[in-house]
Every structure is written in structure tokens, then in C-alpha cells.
Motif scaffolding. Structure first.
Motif, PDB file in Angstrom:
ATOM      1  N   SER A   1      -0.580 -52.982  88.021  1.00 41.49           N
ATOM      2  CA  SER A   1       0.359 -54.107  88.141  1.00 41.49           C
ATOM      3  C   SER A   1       1.153 -54.271  86.848  1.00 41.49           C
ATOM      4  N   SER A   2       2.461 -54.418  86.981  1.00 39.46           N
ATOM      5  CA  SER A   2       3.320 -54.664  85.814  1.00 39.46           C
ATOM      6  C   SER A   2       4.674 -55.147  86.306  1.00 39.46           C
ATOM      7  N   ASN A   3       5.170 -56.221  85.716  1.00 42.70           N
ATOM      8  CA  ASN A   3       6.499 -56.719  86.102  1.00 42.70           C
ATOM      9  C   ASN A   3       7.597 -55.723  85.749  1.00 42.70           C
ATOM     10  N   PHE A   4       7.269 -54.737  84.892  1.00 48.82           N
ATOM     11  CA  PHE A   4       8.245 -53.716  84.506  1.00 48.82           C
ATOM     12  C   PHE A   4       8.143 -52.476  85.391  1.00 48.82           C
ATOM     13  N   GLY A   5       7.256 -52.513  86.372  1.00 49.23           N
ATOM     14  CA  GLY A   5       7.054 -51.346  87.230  1.00 49.23           C
ATOM     15  C   GLY A   5       8.248 -51.065  88.128  1.00 49.23           C
ATOM     16  N   PRO A   6       8.430 -49.796  88.533  1.00 45.07           N
ATOM     17  CA  PRO A   6       9.578 -49.440  89.375  1.00 45.07           C
ATOM     18  C   PRO A   6       9.389 -49.812  90.846  1.00 45.07           C
ATOM     19  N   TYR A   7       8.140 -50.159  91.234  1.00 45.32           N
ATOM     20  CA  TYR A   7       7.871 -50.502  92.637  1.00 45.32           C
ATOM     21  C   TYR A   7       7.677 -52.010  92.788  1.00 45.32           C
TER      22      TYR A   7
ATOM     23  N   TRP B   1      13.688 -38.378  78.708  1.00 44.61           N
ATOM     24  CA  TRP B   1      14.054 -39.605  79.413  1.00 44.61           C
ATOM     25  C   TRP B   1      15.067 -39.247  80.496  1.00 44.61           C
ATOM     26  N   TYR B   2      15.009 -39.956  81.636  1.00 42.25           N
ATOM     27  CA  TYR B   2      15.871 -39.644  82.774  1.00 42.25           C
ATOM     28  C   TYR B   2      16.571 -40.893  83.300  1.00 42.25           C
ATOM     29  N   ALA B   3      17.823 -40.708  83.756  1.00 38.51           N
ATOM     30  CA  ALA B   3      18.614 -41.834  84.259  1.00 38.51           C
ATOM     31  C   ALA B   3      18.052 -42.402  85.554  1.00 38.51           C
ATOM     32  N   ASP B   4      17.298 -41.588  86.318  1.00 40.99           N
ATOM     33  CA  ASP B   4      16.729 -42.121  87.560  1.00 40.99           C
ATOM     34  C   ASP B   4      15.352 -42.739  87.327  1.00 40.99           C
ATOM     35  N   SER B   5      14.984 -42.918  86.051  1.00 43.00           N
ATOM     36  CA  SER B   5      13.745 -43.610  85.712  1.00 43.00           C
ATOM     37  C   SER B   5      14.105 -44.735  84.738  1.00 43.00           C
ATOM     38  N   ARG B   6      13.194 -45.107  83.857  1.00 44.73           N
ATOM     39  CA  ARG B   6      13.454 -46.192  82.919  1.00 44.73           C
ATOM     40  C   ARG B   6      13.296 -45.722  81.475  1.00 44.73           C
TER      41      ARG B   6
ATOM     42  N   ALA C   1       5.610 -56.637  90.535  1.00 46.00           N
ATOM     43  CA  ALA C   1       5.877 -55.189  90.624  1.00 46.00           C
ATOM     44  C   ALA C   1       4.667 -54.395  90.126  1.00 46.00           C
ATOM     45  N   PHE C   2       4.744 -53.071  90.304  1.00 44.69           N
ATOM     46  CA  PHE C   2       3.651 -52.225  89.818  1.00 44.69           C
ATOM     47  C   PHE C   2       4.152 -50.821  89.490  1.00 44.69           C
ATOM     48  N   MET C   3       3.353 -50.108  88.714  1.00 38.42           N
ATOM     49  CA  MET C   3       3.623 -48.719  88.365  1.00 38.42           C
ATOM     50  C   MET C   3       2.618 -47.829  89.073  1.00 38.42           C
ATOM     51  N   LYS C   4       2.977 -46.562  89.240  1.00 33.78           N
ATOM     52  CA  LYS C   4       2.002 -45.558  89.655  1.00 33.78           C
ATOM     53  C   LYS C   4       1.926 -44.576  88.486  1.00 33.78           C
ATOM     54  N   VAL C   5       0.970 -44.792  87.612  1.00 29.42           N
ATOM     55  CA  VAL C   5       0.825 -43.950  86.416  1.00 29.42           C
ATOM     56  C   VAL C   5       0.225 -42.612  86.846  1.00 29.42           C
ATOM     57  N   SER C   6       0.769 -41.521  86.313  1.00 29.12           N
ATOM     58  CA  SER C   6       0.336 -40.206  86.792  1.00 29.12           C
ATOM     59  C   SER C   6       0.090 -39.218  85.654  1.00 29.12           C
TER      60      SER C   6
ATOM     61  N   SER D   1      -1.306 -24.037  82.848  1.00 26.97           N
ATOM     62  CA  SER D   1      -1.576 -24.389  81.445  1.00 26.97           C
ATOM     63  C   SER D   1      -0.617 -25.467  80.924  1.00 26.97           C
ATOM     64  N   THR D   2      -0.035 -26.257  81.839  1.00 26.60           N
ATOM     65  CA  THR D   2       0.886 -27.330  81.439  1.00 26.60           C
ATOM     66  C   THR D   2       0.300 -28.689  81.801  1.00 26.60           C
ATOM     67  N   LEU D   3       0.346 -29.615  80.848  1.00 27.90           N
ATOM     68  CA  LEU D   3      -0.150 -30.969  81.069  1.00 27.90           C
ATOM     69  C   LEU D   3       1.049 -31.913  81.152  1.00 27.90           C
ATOM     70  N   LEU D   4       1.069 -32.780  82.170  1.00 31.91           N
ATOM     71  CA  LEU D   4       2.199 -33.688  82.406  1.00 31.91           C
ATOM     72  C   LEU D   4       1.688 -35.126  82.487  1.00 31.91           C
ATOM     73  N   PHE D   5       2.472 -36.068  81.943  1.00 32.95           N
ATOM     74  CA  PHE D   5       2.076 -37.474  82.024  1.00 32.95           C
ATOM     75  C   PHE D   5       3.309 -38.361  82.040  1.00 32.95           C
ATOM     76  N   SER D   6       3.277 -39.421  82.862  1.00 34.81           N
ATOM     77  CA  SER D   6       4.329 -40.432  82.815  1.00 34.81           C
ATOM     78  C   SER D   6       3.844 -41.718  83.474  1.00 34.81           C
ATOM     79  N   LEU D   7       4.427 -42.833  83.052  1.00 35.85           N
ATOM     80  CA  LEU D   7       4.184 -44.113  83.729  1.00 35.85           C
ATOM     81  C   LEU D   7       4.944 -44.144  85.053  1.00 35.85           C
ATOM     82  N   ASP D   8       5.852 -43.196  85.256  1.00 37.60           N
ATOM     83  CA  ASP D   8       6.622 -43.071  86.499  1.00 37.60           C
ATOM     84  C   ASP D   8       6.163 -41.809  87.228  1.00 37.60           C
TER      85      ASP D   8
END
Length: 223
Positions: free
Chosen positions: A136-142, A71-76, A157-162, A168-175
Motif C-alpha cells: 500500500s502506498s499513496n504514491f503507487g501506480p495502481y 528512468w522511464y516516461a511510462d513510469s514514475r 493506491a498501491f505498488m507491486k514491487v518486483s 545471470s541478470t538481476l532486476l528490481f523496481s517498485l514498478d
């Protein structure tokens, strides 16, 4: 200051390796946890959530070792970064299946003209392959007005889910910004958590009080 929890290593324990997790995680996390991943047990869950049996099988066969969340302070609080390890560095058929899995499991019917989910945007650069979808999400950072087509956003608001694979590394976040930062970390453009965690210890839990305080203050004021 920071704190961490380390495990005593026993002679007959499974071979836990959390190092790839800490190499991929960007520095300055509020809190992190790394755990051994029992991939095979996730297959029925993936199928239940809408994945095709063939795709779920391919992914569970490829995921290896451990997975981590930070978890990061510049995210949620509800948008941590997930990092997992894969057995192979480069696999075109796995990428195709990851794209299919992302498309089927991420997104919702939006209130736009076509009444369907936003398209998946695919990017490929060097060792990385990334998939993004606007949701689309009211909890999105955008804010909705920041979208290319604000009227298509359901709510304010909306999210950009990625999702991304880097070697060999897999990454995922709603941010998506956290995934971008992790890709930068793997490309050696941003320092990793590996620089601040103890090198010779098996560390599954990390806690950064200053960054955690910022995250909690932000979430409390926002609520």
C-alpha cells in the motif's frame, strides 16, 4: 535526438563492462546511469536493513561487475528500474536466498484483517524467476479499487514491487511493469538500450530529452 557521456579508457583501469546492463534495459529510457558495483561494501548495509548475515553474504558474493538504473516516461520518477549482473546463470540456493531477502525487506504491516504484509507471489518461467509483493502506498501506480481486495489497501493506491532473476541478470523496481518489460527485453521480445547506445564506447550515462520531458511534465502536473 539523444545524448550520452562516454569515458576515456585508460591502460591500467579496472575492467568495466556495462554491455550486460544495456542489453537488459528496455529501449526508450528517459535517463540512465551505469556504475561499477562494489558489492562487498553493501553487506553491512543489507544486514542493517534486515537481511540475515548468511543471505547478505551469498548475494554480495554473487553480484558482479556493474549495476545500472534507468528512468522511464511510462513510469514514475521514484520507480526506476535497477539492473545488476550475477556471476552464475542458474543457482537454486541463490534463488531461495533472493526470495528470503525480498520477503524480509519489501513490504509493511497492512491494515488488513491479519495485520501483516501481503503475501509474496512467486513466478517461474523459462530462464526467469520473479517475486512480487503488493505494498500500500499513496504514491503507487495502481488505484486501491484495482486490487483483488480493495478494503485491505491502506490508503488510496498501491505498488507491486518486483524482483526477478533472468539467467545471470538481476532486476528490481517498485514498478512491476518495468521488470516485466526488462524480462521481455532479455527474451528478445522488446528492443534493448544496447540498440541505441554507441557500440564501441564505454558509456555510463545516457539521456533521452524527449522521454525525459514527458517524465518531468507528468511529475510536475501530478504534484
Amino acid at each position: 535526438w539523444h545524448s550520452f557521456l562516454a569515458m576515456d579508457e585508460l591502460e591500467n583501469q579496472p575492467d568495466f563492462d556495462f554491455k550486460p546492463i544495456w542489453q537488459a534495459m528496455p529501449m526508450s529510457a528517459s535517463a540512465c546511469v551505469a556504475l561499477p558495483l562494489a558489492a562487498e561494501q553493501q553487506r553491512p548495509l543489507l544486514v542493517k536493513l534486515g537481511a540475515e548475515e548468511k543471505v547478505a553474504q551469498a548475494l554480495t558474493e554473487q553480484v558482479a561487475g556493474a549495476a545500472g538504473l534507468c528512468w522511464y516516461a511510462d513510469s514514475r520518477l521514484y520507480t526506476p528500474l535497477l539492473v545488476a549482473s550475477l556471476k552464475e546463470q542458474d543457482n537454486a540456493s541463490l534463488d531461495a536466498e533472493l526470495g528470503t531477502l525480498f520477503g524480509s525487506m519489501v513490504g509493511a504491516f497492512e491494515g488488513n484483517v491479519e495485520d501483516q504484509a501481503f503475501p509474496v507471489v512467486e513466478k517461474q518461467q523459462g530462464a526467469s524467476h520473479q517475486w512480487l509483493r503488493q505494498v500500500s502506498s499513496n504514491f503507487g501506480p495502481y488505484k486501491a479499487k484495482e486490487a483483488e481486495n480493495p478494503d485491505a489497501i491502506t490508503g488510496k493506491a498501491f505498488m507491486k514491487v518486483s524482483l526477478a532473476r533472468h539467467g545471470s541478470t538481476l532486476l528490481f523496481s517498485l514498478d512491476d511493469k518495468l521488470v516485466d518489460k526488462a524480462l521481455g527485453t532479455l527474451d528478445k521480445r522488446f528492443p534493448p538500450m544496447a540498440d541505441v547506445v554507441p557500440k564501441d564506447l564505454l558509456m555510463p550515462v545516457y539521456f533521452g530529452p524527449d522521454s525525459m520531458a514527458q517524465l518531468m511534465q507528468q511529475e510536475t502536473l501530478d504534484s
